[in-house]
Design an enzyme around this catalytic site. Sequence first.
Site, mmCIF file in Angstrom:
data_model
loop_
_atom_site.group_PDB
_atom_site.id
_atom_site.type_symbol
_atom_site.label_atom_id
_atom_site.label_comp_id
_atom_site.label_asym_id
_atom_site.label_seq_id
_atom_site.Cartn_x
_atom_site.Cartn_y
_atom_site.Cartn_z
ATOM 1 N N GLU A 143 -7.346 1.159 -4.343
ATOM 2 C CA GLU A 143 -7.371 1.219 -2.812
ATOM 3 C C GLU A 143 -8.756 0.819 -2.124
ATOM 4 O O GLU A 143 -9.073 -0.171 -1.611
ATOM 5 C CB GLU A 143 -7.155 2.544 -2.547
ATOM 6 N N LYS A 178 3.845 10.081 -3.658
ATOM 7 C CA LYS A 178 3.015 9.346 -4.477
ATOM 8 C C LYS A 178 2.377 10.383 -5.751
ATOM 9 O O LYS A 178 2.154 10.145 -6.795
ATOM 10 C CB LYS A 178 1.770 8.511 -3.942
ATOM 11 N N ASP A 229 -13.060 6.836 2.442
ATOM 12 C CA ASP A 229 -11.755 7.006 2.840
ATOM 13 C C ASP A 229 -11.318 8.317 3.340
ATOM 14 O O ASP A 229 -11.305 9.320 2.493
ATOM 15 C CB ASP A 229 -10.797 6.541 1.783
ATOM 16 N N ASP A 266 0.948 -1.095 -0.054
ATOM 17 C CA ASP A 266 -0.039 0.029 0.042
ATOM 18 C C ASP A 266 0.973 1.200 0.019
ATOM 19 O O ASP A 266 1.321 1.668 0.930
ATOM 20 C CB ASP A 266 -0.897 0.017 1.220
#
Length: 404
Positions: free
Chosen positions: A180, A101, A203, A37
């Site tokens: 995700e 990222k 999320d 992850d």
Amino acid sequence: MGYTFIVLGSSILAVLLAGYFAQKYLPPPKPKIVGIDLGTTYSCVGVYHAVRGTVDVLDVQDDHQCIPSVVAFSESGQILVGYDAVAQSEHNPANTLYDAKRFIGKVYTEAEIAKAQKQYPFKLSGIIIGTLREAAANNLSGPVTKAVMSVPAEFNQLQRNYTRKAAELAGLEVLRVINEPTAAALAYGLHNKLGLENVVVVDLGGGTLDVSLLNVQGGMFLTQAMAGNNRLGGQDFNQRLMSHLKKVITQRYGDHLTDKEDLQSLLLHVEEIKINLTKDKDCEIEVWLHSLGKTFSEKITRTLFEDLNRDLFRKVLEPIKKVLEAVEMTKDDINEIVLVGGSTRIPKVRQLIAEFFEKEPNTSIDPELAVASGVSIQAGIIGGMWPLTVSAVELPTQVKKIHL
Ligand SMILES: *[C@@H]1O[C@H](CO)[C@@H](O)[C@H](O)[C@H]1NC(C)=O
Ligand SMILES: *[C@@H]1O[C@H](CO)[C@@H](O)[C@H](O)[C@H]1NC(C)=O
Ligand SMILES: *[C@@H]1O[C@H](CO)[C@@H](O)[C@H](O)[C@H]1NC(C)=O
Ligand SMILES: *[C@@H]1O[C@H](CO)[C@@H](O)[C@H](O)[C@H]1NC(C)=O
């Protein structure tokens, strides 16, 4: 024709039985594929253990399972990652790179950014992935060369390819890239559901909110709709409490708090209070403010924290409504609600979501480890670690994320 079919059928049965007995009597196979992850703020690595049927999210630095997605280049040319990078960030801010990222698949032009980053935007991510791979290799006492990785659902094909490249730089072959929210649903075993399920994944992290609506049927995942707010998360909740405390300080001492170090120290305490208030009804802040030469202390209740953030917490529902509208569903069509991200620990946020759906969200898995757990389960499935046939396949989607 019928005869051939029977022969084929029984040989499949034989293979399955052989597999079953092998599983029963041979030593447990070591996990070969890890799940990674690579998060915007934190990154983790996990492995699926076939015999126990559970995931271990591994310790990466000291006893931290997840490390900050931060890379730093020290003056002596050393590369620092995670907590080591954060520890020196105050003294070396120009060469400390957060949020690696976000650089993936984007052309970065700012001149002052370190050379390595300019040449290879994905090199930073590669460095973080390398740290995770090493941790896994240490834990499994052997080389780790294959991985499944999770990416934000909105990543385009180019960004997914760059994610693979970043992993290749770290010596890992990526067997699959999954979204995700799909990983989070896998963590809750939703791939095992036989009937069609509609799943909403919420999320809420440090700075962003992402909501996805997935269809899950017989191990097949399809993203139906996505909506989000890139300016809503834990940092905003902290800021509300910061502003409040700064006002209290001004009223009490007649002085505005402007000292950088003191503000930083106050912010660290605020973060701790927010976390404590998820389990405690009240707590006491006590912080030394050197610019005022005073120790500031104040009692803070959960109710106060909720009042300060009332409008922000309600904003969590907006993208939820948007995804339902987008697919013309109502809340009653939703079978499961999965919460991801540290900020979904906030009791008020959970309560608002539960009230909206008139259904309790699933919270049994640590929301910060749900994606890592799910991507590790996918790695286990691909590695053939599951008894008989369990599948989890993500169908490509054309839906575009709605930004609020
Ligand atoms: C691997 O990680 C698991 C989960 O954290 C831990 O229980 C185990 O002791 C570790 N093994 C080694 C060899 O580090
Ligand atoms: C991504 O990689 C695949 C496989 O290597 C390739 O077919 C595809 O064209 C690439 N897509 C983009 C947008 O780079
Ligand atoms: C938060 O909780 C921890 C552990 O329970 C405690 O040690 C700490 O003093 C608390 N901090 C505040 C500001 O309440
Ligand atoms: C999620 O929560 C709902 C409601 O509490 C429950 O019915 C369901 O079984 C849970 N699902 C999982 C996968 O834990």
